[in-house]
Write a protein that holds these residues in place. Sequence first.
Motif, PDB file in Angstrom:
ATOM      1  N   SER A  81       0.840  -1.196   0.000  1.00  0.00           N
ATOM      2  CA  SER A  81       0.000   0.000   0.000  1.00  0.00           C
ATOM      3  C   SER A  81       0.871   1.240   0.000  1.00  0.00           C
ATOM      4  N   ALA A  82       0.416   2.262  -0.711  1.00  0.00           N
ATOM      5  CA  ALA A  82       1.083   3.562  -0.735  1.00  0.00           C
ATOM      6  C   ALA A  82       0.222   4.547   0.031  1.00  0.00           C
ATOM      7  N   ALA A  83       0.814   5.192   1.030  1.00  0.00           N
ATOM      8  CA  ALA A  83       0.052   6.122   1.867  1.00  0.00           C
ATOM      9  C   ALA A  83       1.005   7.144   2.464  1.00  0.00           C
ATOM     10  N   ILE A 118       5.645  12.161   4.008  1.00  0.00           N
ATOM     11  CA  ILE A 118       6.182  11.612   2.770  1.00  0.00           C
ATOM     12  C   ILE A 118       5.371  10.366   2.441  1.00  0.00           C
ATOM     13  N   ALA A 119       5.380   9.978   1.178  1.00  0.00           N
ATOM     14  CA  ALA A 119       4.675   8.772   0.763  1.00  0.00           C
ATOM     15  C   ALA A 119       5.545   7.555   1.049  1.00  0.00           C
ATOM     16  N   LEU A 120       4.941   6.513   1.641  1.00  0.00           N
ATOM     17  CA  LEU A 120       5.664   5.303   2.003  1.00  0.00           C
ATOM     18  C   LEU A 120       4.892   4.081   1.532  1.00  0.00           C
ATOM     19  N   PHE A 121       5.603   3.020   1.222  1.00  0.00           N
ATOM     20  CA  PHE A 121       4.990   1.725   0.993  1.00  0.00           C
ATOM     21  C   PHE A 121       4.884   1.008   2.334  1.00  0.00           C
ATOM     22  N   ALA A 169      -3.474   4.631  -1.401  1.00  0.00           N
ATOM     23  CA  ALA A 169      -4.215   5.513  -0.502  1.00  0.00           C
ATOM     24  C   ALA A 169      -3.805   6.973  -0.663  1.00  0.00           C
ATOM     25  N   LEU A 170      -2.997   7.262  -1.672  1.00  0.00           N
ATOM     26  CA  LEU A 170      -2.609   8.645  -1.944  1.00  0.00           C
ATOM     27  C   LEU A 170      -3.669   9.331  -2.802  1.00  0.00           C
ATOM     28  N   ARG A 180      12.002   9.994  -3.286  1.00  0.00           N
ATOM     29  CA  ARG A 180      11.708  10.310  -1.892  1.00  0.00           C
ATOM     30  C   ARG A 180      11.647   9.028  -1.063  1.00  0.00           C
ATOM     31  N   ALA A 181      10.667   8.193  -1.294  1.00  0.00           N
ATOM     32  CA  ALA A 181      10.569   7.016  -0.429  1.00  0.00           C
ATOM     33  C   ALA A 181       9.837   5.837  -1.049  1.00  0.00           C
ATOM     34  N   LEU A 182       9.101   6.021  -2.131  1.00  0.00           N
ATOM     35  CA  LEU A 182       8.291   4.931  -2.679  1.00  0.00           C
ATOM     36  C   LEU A 182       9.153   3.976  -3.505  1.00  0.00           C
TER      37      LEU A 182
END
Length: 413
Positions: A45-47, A60-63, A87-88, A143-145
């Motif tokens: 999930s991406a959130a 920041i967006a994270l998995f 979820a973004l 960034r983080a994804l």
Amino acid sequence: MSPSIPSRRNVLKGAAALSFAGAAGALLPDWAWAQGQGAGPVSLSAAEGSRPAIAGQGNIALFNDSLPGPVLRVTKGSELQVQFANALKESVGLTWQGVRLPTDAATSAAAAIAGGQNKLIRLTPKDAGTFWYHATSPALARRALSGALIVAEPGTPAYASDNLLFIQSFPPESGVPIFPVNGEFSPTFQGPASGRSRLRLVNATPLFLRLRLKGPAAYAIAIDGQPVAQPFELKDGRLQMPPGGRVDVAATIDDADATIIEIETSQEPIRLAVVTPVGPAGPLPSGPPAPLPPNDLPADIPLKDAVRVELPIGGKSGASTSLGTVKSGKAMVLTLTNSLDAPVSVHVAGHAVRLLDGLDDGWKPWWHDTVPVPAKATVRVALLAQATGTWSVTAQRGGDGEVVASATYQVTA
């Protein structure tokens, strides 16, 4: 001030009682054991999330609320199922860098998913090796994804110690980049004393990295996920990694002192990670290790009648352009001409490529999907077209990851 370096004597006292066979199971982390066919879908999930100690204030967006994203794993030839939920607010597409797939599977796996939606992604990697997945948007990916994808060779693992080093970078408020490995600062791994540890290095930063392994001899055994036919020793333990590149290294581990992995800079080196020895001491292995099992890649690329195309790098990137078509079974030579004052990293989708020699009469003896092109330089690569479909070629500037050129090539039946 750098943290102290753990050693076998002061940290792992008593571990010498382990037999090598016993240590093998202890040293191989959970993610290294291949996930066989029939396992249920992996949830991804991406959130929005936060990591103030690493990425500064703000979301920041994270998995899966982790940094990096979870390690996905599967055995070569088995199907990996990923239930992806976004979820973004913005759409998210995924790039499975280096993974060769049929065009329909590749298109489905990369399709953008709108905010609030989810889908089941199914892919069956044909190659064993170290790969990674990330958001197609460079801004989100750097960034983080992003996270690692490990495709294991069938059968018993080649190395008792198998460690992933997923390198990311973040600019803190001071402006000096920091480099977490697997989301930690200078983590400690374990390797068999007087043996060899497989280190899977992934450069998930937008930077060209100069790395050094400080310890006994280290050998490159795979590049960009593809095994090296003849493993070669890294001179003085040094290697260079372009953004998005991967190198698998067989690092010889001392019987007492730790191996240090660091980034070389114009000032002080930056320690990335430490590998400490575990188990009984003995004579160090000599000479290169045995090659990893090969993947199904062509033994020869006939250059005489190859389709020749060029991708200029440095003008206006704009919309993606077409490089033309090549028939399946034919070779294509791609000239990458970089007019920028900065190096670029070029990702070629769909096929692994060979770096051609300067005289265009041969190639380097290893494969790439991520090609470094120095500033103001020209590099040529060749591929043997096998997978029909339309595939992308994307050039990103070193330093900030900005897309500076994009194109497609089509393989016809």
